[in-house]
Design a protein around this motif. Structure first.
Motif, PDB file in Angstrom:
ATOM      1  N   TRP A 138      51.245 -10.582   4.086  1.00 46.21           N
ATOM      2  CA  TRP A 138      50.463 -11.704   4.605  1.00 46.21           C
ATOM      3  C   TRP A 138      49.933 -11.346   5.981  1.00 46.21           C
ATOM      4  N   ILE A 139      48.621 -11.548   6.092  1.00 44.06           N
ATOM      5  CA  ILE A 139      47.978 -11.141   7.348  1.00 44.06           C
ATOM      6  C   ILE A 139      47.122 -12.292   7.868  1.00 44.06           C
ATOM      7  N   GLN A 140      47.188 -12.477   9.201  1.00 47.25           N
ATOM      8  CA  GLN A 140      46.384 -13.526   9.805  1.00 47.25           C
ATOM      9  C   GLN A 140      45.342 -12.894  10.730  1.00 47.25           C
ATOM     10  N   THR A 141      44.108 -13.259  10.488  1.00 45.63           N
ATOM     11  CA  THR A 141      43.058 -12.716  11.345  1.00 45.63           C
ATOM     12  C   THR A 141      42.801 -13.641  12.524  1.00 45.63           C
ATOM     13  N   THR A 142      41.960 -13.198  13.418  1.00 44.48           N
ATOM     14  CA  THR A 142      41.757 -13.905  14.679  1.00 44.48           C
ATOM     15  C   THR A 142      41.163 -15.302  14.487  1.00 44.48           C
ATOM     16  N   ASP A 143      40.524 -15.508  13.367  1.00 44.70           N
ATOM     17  CA  ASP A 143      39.938 -16.847  13.156  1.00 44.70           C
ATOM     18  C   ASP A 143      40.963 -17.835  12.595  1.00 44.70           C
ATOM     19  N   GLY A 144      42.178 -17.356  12.478  1.00 47.63           N
ATOM     20  CA  GLY A 144      43.240 -18.240  11.982  1.00 47.63           C
ATOM     21  C   GLY A 144      43.466 -18.147  10.489  1.00 47.63           C
TER      22      GLY A 144
ATOM     23  N   CYS B 170      55.206 -16.182   8.123  1.00 46.46           N
ATOM     24  CA  CYS B 170      55.364 -15.104   9.107  1.00 46.46           C
ATOM     25  C   CYS B 170      54.275 -14.071   8.925  1.00 46.46           C
ATOM     26  N   ALA B 171      53.055 -14.548   8.744  1.00 50.13           N
ATOM     27  CA  ALA B 171      51.922 -13.624   8.578  1.00 50.13           C
ATOM     28  C   ALA B 171      51.760 -12.767   9.827  1.00 50.13           C
ATOM     29  N   ILE B 172      51.384 -11.538   9.608  1.00 47.25           N
ATOM     30  CA  ILE B 172      51.181 -10.629  10.734  1.00 47.25           C
ATOM     31  C   ILE B 172      49.865 -10.983  11.424  1.00 47.25           C
ATOM     32  N   SER B 173      49.961 -11.214  12.726  1.00 49.93           N
ATOM     33  CA  SER B 173      48.735 -11.495  13.477  1.00 49.93           C
ATOM     34  C   SER B 173      48.058 -10.200  13.875  1.00 49.93           C
ATOM     35  N   LEU B 174      46.845 -10.103  13.482  1.00 43.81           N
ATOM     36  CA  LEU B 174      46.143  -8.873  13.821  1.00 43.81           C
ATOM     37  C   LEU B 174      45.634  -8.910  15.250  1.00 43.81           C
ATOM     38  N   PRO B 175      45.493  -7.737  15.853  1.00 45.05           N
ATOM     39  CA  PRO B 175      44.955  -7.694  17.222  1.00 45.05           C
ATOM     40  C   PRO B 175      43.550  -8.302  17.264  1.00 45.05           C
ATOM     41  N   GLN B 176      43.204  -8.700  18.449  1.00 40.14           N
ATOM     42  CA  GLN B 176      41.950  -9.420  18.627  1.00 40.14           C
ATOM     43  C   GLN B 176      40.739  -8.595  18.198  1.00 40.14           C
ATOM     44  N   ARG B 177      40.859  -7.310  18.307  1.00 38.32           N
ATOM     45  CA  ARG B 177      39.707  -6.477  18.011  1.00 38.32           C
ATOM     46  C   ARG B 177      39.418  -6.370  16.522  1.00 38.32           C
ATOM     47  N   VAL B 178      40.287  -6.934  15.712  1.00 39.00           N
ATOM     48  CA  VAL B 178      40.060  -6.834  14.263  1.00 39.00           C
ATOM     49  C   VAL B 178      39.537  -8.166  13.756  1.00 39.00           C
TER      50      VAL B 178
ATOM     51  N   PRO C 107      37.639 -10.606  10.941  1.00 41.97           N
ATOM     52  CA  PRO C 107      37.787 -10.690   9.482  1.00 41.97           C
ATOM     53  C   PRO C 107      36.885  -9.691   8.745  1.00 41.97           C
ATOM     54  N   ALA C 108      35.648  -9.547   9.260  1.00 40.66           N
ATOM     55  CA  ALA C 108      34.737  -8.614   8.600  1.00 40.66           C
ATOM     56  C   ALA C 108      35.266  -7.197   8.689  1.00 40.66           C
ATOM     57  N   MET C 109      35.798  -6.859   9.831  1.00 38.28           N
ATOM     58  CA  MET C 109      36.319  -5.514  10.025  1.00 38.28           C
ATOM     59  C   MET C 109      37.567  -5.294   9.177  1.00 38.28           C
ATOM     60  N   LEU C 110      38.358  -6.321   9.082  1.00 38.60           N
ATOM     61  CA  LEU C 110      39.560  -6.198   8.253  1.00 38.60           C
ATOM     62  C   LEU C 110      39.167  -5.868   6.819  1.00 38.60           C
ATOM     63  N   SER C 111      38.140  -6.565   6.382  1.00 39.32           N
ATOM     64  CA  SER C 111      37.674  -6.341   5.015  1.00 39.32           C
ATOM     65  C   SER C 111      37.278  -4.881   4.809  1.00 39.32           C
ATOM     66  N   LEU C 112      36.555  -4.349   5.772  1.00 41.11           N
ATOM     67  CA  LEU C 112      36.138  -2.945   5.680  1.00 41.11           C
ATOM     68  C   LEU C 112      37.348  -2.016   5.682  1.00 41.11           C
TER      69      LEU C 112
ATOM     70  N   GLU D 195      32.386  -1.712  16.333  1.00 45.04           N
ATOM     71  CA  GLU D 195      33.440  -2.703  16.038  1.00 45.04           C
ATOM     72  C   GLU D 195      34.521  -2.095  15.163  1.00 45.04           C
ATOM     73  N   LEU D 196      34.088  -1.332  14.192  1.00 42.85           N
ATOM     74  CA  LEU D 196      35.032  -0.749  13.252  1.00 42.85           C
ATOM     75  C   LEU D 196      35.930   0.260  13.956  1.00 42.85           C
TER      76      LEU D 196
END
Lengths: 584, 426
Positions: free
Chosen positions: B23-29, B60-68, B70-75, B110-111
């Motif tokens: 489970w992963i949480q991106t910066t947009d929540g 307990c989703a992992i919060s990704l660093p701010q630089r990632v 959602p679009a980048m995560l997808s890539l 960004e990537l």
């Protein structure tokens, strides 16, 4: 104007820069902005200084704290033609001393046309614990004592290359100074050494260095011992033989041929002093894979040459004497379709007689038959405009064109016209031309063509050409990328130089000897252009003993941020504000 | 009712249950699931799972660093999904990578940043190399443009080089001003009317120039005389003594035809080359040089030349005052090193035929001064060892004929040709 946010991920800039190694690109990167400048300078590993007097070592050290590799050039190119008097300068010791203190982890030093003392070599040997590569190209001032120090102390040496240097070699024993535990050598070029080296030491050295890829021997290594070396290093990629002659003995021959057969990786051959043609077939087993063949010292006649070269269809680079003749060049044009670089040297440059049948036709054949030809150096005795135009049309992708018609001011031998049109065609068609050498009868016209078309030209060599200042003016005002200009015996004077003074700051250097530049103009230039060193070189004595209008013997102007140098001999004067006061 | 769909659903559910997800949480929540083997390809995620026990459930989703984003995560997930498969050949991987990095520069940046924050080294290398390729072969200006970087280096930091660019907005401004000035001059010509403002400006520039000549120490002069500007496109600075300046003044020519010309790099800055010293580099872009040959009338007294002359002096206030157009920014003046090409000028000096314009220059110069200048011109010509008027006549009469080479005589017999090595350049 809307400023978008900085989108570059600076945290990875250093990593990105690790993939950018080209000097020009590093320079561009360092000028982008403050932060890039800082990041770049801290991770710059390699530096090239085209003129050792353009900058002081302290400046380099201050700016680039993490260098691992330094390359320096000293004397101007015309030093190769004995136009720069002995003692002019180019002494490397101050650099070595500074580098030794600043960069204990320096790995590579490459020097060209510099004066290197044994003391310098000893400092190098002792100061850099991880020293790997030493290249001394066309250098002088050192002996085998200096080399012995390097051999004894540089435990991790990978490359020692003395190409075309003048070495005082009283002792062939220096090779023995490489300890028995020393096995890291990958490249050894001792082709310039005059005296014999200890063969047994050489053989042991070659045998214990498994990474040895380049081995260029000197003249004194006999042919009958070559096989031993080859068998000890079958992984060799580049080989320079010693003298290539011996009495023709079947067992020596078969031994040699067998040894060559074992060298499956061999791609480059050179050496071939004093060739005994009967031994040439010994190299045939490797010919099909050869990409580089240097026969510039090989006194092989036409038929043997053709036979040899015809076995080398993969050849990319060929250096050969004019014994190849037109007929040989035709054969090359037919056989060596990958040829990119051709150099044809004169076998008898000082003789008035034409001893070989090498004319413009040979070059035309090669330009026609070799689609990848990019670089040409061609010595011959006759040329026509028509031939040059044909060559230009055949080969519009040349980057280096150096034509040396041996007799100065020789016209088109058929029409008796100057060769302006021919060279004009060369520069007009070859839009990527970076280096050009002119010869033959030439008027201001050719310089007009050069100024108009040669927009990417970086280096130009001129001798016995032109009519007036207009010629020089065309070049200085037209050639936007001009970096090095060297001129001798041309009627160029003050006007073009003064009018284009600012251009000189955009170039590395300008050399003018036996031209018409007055002492007054030199003083003026030196006084008003603080970022140029204007060196008057005159062995007749101080220039102020003659009238101001008197032309100086030699003039060397180069841009610098180091100010005037202090190591000048008595026949060199730097024109600057102080010296002008002294002279007036 | 079709049972097979239920069966396939059931099969799918079974499959799903067998796979593990992180489970992963991106910066947009937003929270999402990513297949375990794919997500664990990222060291940072790996670390969170193993060391901190995160990611096993939505809470307990992992919060990704701010630089990632959602679009980048997808890539990045796409990247990981491909590469974590063991059986692929190097060729396949390389081919995938090449296609993968083809994206616009902004996304690439960004990537790279995202990959770096997830410590995904192979992807960092791939994207860094791609960025390096973008940077290679570009000028600093181009690089700044692409990545929107500030131009904030001082001269000192560049090791005292000076920029040379025709794209600088300040240069374009100056060019526009000069073009405007030329236009005004032309109009004045047509009207045959002395515009008071113009005259004033002209005089001022001439006066300033003369004060330099009279009071100066013989240093180089920087001036933007309208007359000198009139015709030419940019030229290089001339290195001159007052004599040369006056020489040029006298022969300055306001050919109206030339007023039309574009003055491309008129106010070009001096070339920067502090960098060049450290490189194998060849020249930098100097001002464009449009070489045009114009037919010229016979030269009568002196060769026309028409250029602004430049001084090296740091106190380029003189430049400001000399600049005839009050609109020009003082700050601009002091920071610019004007570089004016003399190409056409020199062409005139050396060319066989020259043309005078219609404007009578002499009207604007004090006769006494003119006499002095005439004398100085003769001196200058003598000093340069050139029989100036005679030589020009000679050039005119010979035209295209080749003249014999003029070789200087010097003491070391260098005329002889061959040195001890072949004399030809290599």
């Amino acid at each position: 104007m809307l400023r978008k946010a900085n989108s570059f991920p600076e945290e990875v800039l250093e990593h990105v820069l690790s993939f950018i190694t080209n000097d020009k690109d590093r320079n561009a990167v360092s000028l982008v902005c403050k932060s890039w400048y800082e990041i770049e300078r801290w991770c710059r590993k390699r530096i090239f200084v085209g003129n050792c007097y353009a900058v002081r070592p302290e400046m380099v050290i201050r700016r680039f704290p993490e260098l691992r590799s330094v390359e320096l050039k000293g004397k101007p190119h015309f030093a190769d033609f004995n136009l720069v008097p002995d003692g002019w300068g180019g002494c490397v010791y101050p650099w070595i001393a500074s580098l030794a203190t600043a960069y204990p982890w320096l790995e590579e030093i490459r020097l060209k046309r510099m004066v290197v003392s044994d003391e310098s070599l000893k400092v190098i040997a002792k100061s850099f614990k991880n020293f790997k590569v030493l290249v001394l190209s066309s250098c002088e001032g050192f002996s085998t004592d200096g080399l012995a120090a390097v051999a004894a102390n540089c435990r991790n040496l990978r490359g020692l290359d003395l190409r075309e240097s003048e070495v005082d070699d009283p002792s062939g024993q220096w090779l023995s100074r490489f300890p028995d535990s020393f096995t890291s050598l990958a490249s050894l070029n001792i082709s310039c050494l005059g005296a014999e080296v200890s063969f047994s030491a050489l053989e042991r050295l070659v045998g214990r260095c498994p990474d040895l890829k380049t081995l260029r021997l000197n003249h004194a290594v006999p042919l009958d011992k070559l096989a031993n070396l080859l068998r000890g290093a079958p992984q060799l990629v580049e080989l320079g033989t010693g003298a290539y002659s011996a009495e023709l003995q079947p067992d020596v021959f078969s031994n040699l041929a067998g040894a060559f057969s074992g060298c499956k990786e061999l791609r480059s051959l050179s050496g071939f002093w004093n060739v005994f043609p009967g031994y040439l077939p010994a190299v045939y087993p490797v010919c099909s894979g050869l990409t580089s063949l240097n026969l510039r010292y090989a006194n092989i006649q036409g038929a043997d040459l053709i036979k040899l070269v015809s076995q080398c269809p993969s050849l990319q680079r060929l250096w050969v004497l004019d014994y190849i003749e037109d007929i040989g060049l035709e054969a090359i044009a037919a056989c060596c379709k990958d040829l990119t670089e051709l150099r044809v040297f004169p076998s008898n440059p000082y003789g008035a007689e034409n001893n070989v049948s090498l004319t413009e036709r040979g070059l035309v054949s090669v330009s026609d038959g070799c689609p990848k030809l990019q670089s040409v150096l061609y010595f011959c005795r006759q040329m026509t405009n028509a031939a040059l135009v044909t060559i230009a049309k055949n080969r519009p992708s040349m980057t280096c064109f150096r034509l040396c018609i041996i007799e100065p001011r020789a016209p088109d031998y058929q029409t008796l016209q100057p060769l302006d049109l021919g060279f004009g065609a060369i520069v007009e068609n070859n839009k990527d031309l970076r280096r050009l050498s002119l010869s033959g009868l030439l008027t201001d016209r050719v310089f007009e063509y050069i100024g108009t078309y040669a927009k990417k030209l970086e280096m130009l060599s001129v001798a016995f050409a032109g009519d007036s200042d207009l010629g020089l003016h065309h070049v200085l005002s037209g050639c936007e990328k001009l970096c090095k200009l060297e001129i001798r015996d041309c009627p160029f004077g003050d006007k073009a130089l003064l009018v284009n003074a600012a251009k000189l700051e955009t170039m590395r250097s300008l050399w003018m000897s036996s031209c018409s530049v007055s002492f007054r103009a030199c003083k003026l230039l030196g006084q008003k252009m603080p970022r140029l060193n204007v060196e008057v070189i005159d062995e007749r004595g101080p220039p102020d003993l003659r009238p101001e209008s008197c032309p100086v013997e030699k003039l060397y102007i180069y841009r610098t941020i180091a100010g005037p140098r202090f190591d000048m001999p008595g026949f060199v004067w730097t024109m600057d504000e102080d010296s002008v006061l002294r002279f007036s | 009712m079709r049972n097979y769909s239920k069966d396939s659903n059931h099969a799918a559910i079974c499959c799903q249950m067998m796979k593990s997800y992180i489970w992963i949480q991106t910066t947009d929540g937003a929270i999402q699931q990513v297949e375990q083997e794919v997500a664990m390809f990222c060291p940072m995620i790996c670390q969170e799972v193993i060391q901190k026990g995160m990611g096993s459930s939505k809470n307990c989703a992992i919060s990704l660093p701010q630089r990632v984003s959602p679009a980048m995560l997808s890539l990045i997930i796409d990247y990981c999904r491909f590469h974590q498969v063991a059986g692929r050949s190097n060729k396949e991987r390389k081919s995938f990578d090449e296609k993968f990095v083809r994206m616009d520069t902004k996304r690439l940046c960004e990537l790279t940043s995202a990959a770096d924050s997830l410590q995904l080294k192979p992807l960092v290398d791939l994207t860094s190399r791609a960025l390096a390729r973008i940077i290679e072969g570009k000028t600093p200006e181009e690089i700044r443009e692409i990545f929107h970087l500030p131009d904030d280096l001082t001269e000192e930091e560049k090791l005292e080089p000076l920029k040379n660019t025709t794209d600088d907005p300040r240069i374009r401004l100056l060019n526009r001003l000069y073009a405007k000035k030329r236009k005004e001059l032309k109009e004045r010509e047509k009207l045959k009317d002395v515009d008071a403002e113009e005259e004033h400006v002209d005089d001022r520039s001439v006066d300033d120039l003369l004060s330099f000549i009279n009071g100066g120490d013989g240093g180089m002069l920087k001036c933007c005389s309208t007359r000198l500007l009139g015709s030419r496109k940019s030229g290089q600075e001339i290195l001159c003594s007052p004599m040369i300046v006056s020489f040029l003044l006298v022969v300055s020519d306001l050919d109206d035809n030339k007023c039309e010309e574009e003055c491309e790099s008129l106010a070009g800055l001096k070339p920067y080359w502090g960098q060049e010293i450290f490189s194998d580099s060849k020249g930098i872009k100097t001002s464009k040089n449009k070489k045009k040959h114009k037919k010229r009338k016979d030269l009568q007294k002196c060769a026309p030349s028409n250029e602004a002359i430049e001084t090296h002096k740091k106190e380029s206030n003189a430049a400001s005052s000399l600049c005839h157009n009050a609109e020009v920014d003082h700050e601009l003046q002091s920071s610019l090193g004007e570089k004016l090409k003399l190409q056409d000028v020199a062409g005139e000096i050396f060319a066989p035929t020259v043309e005078f314009d219609d404007v009578d220059i002499d009207d604007e110069i004090d006769p006494a001064l003119k006499e002095e200048i005439d004398r100085e011109v003769e001196d200058f010509a003598r000093i340069l060892n050139s029989d100036w008027p005679e030589r020009m006549q000679e050039l005119l009469s010979l035209g295209q004929e080749r003249r014999p080479a003029h070789l200087s005589v010097n003491g070391n017999g260098a005329l002889k040709g061959h040195a001890s090595m072949p004399s030809f350049p290599l």
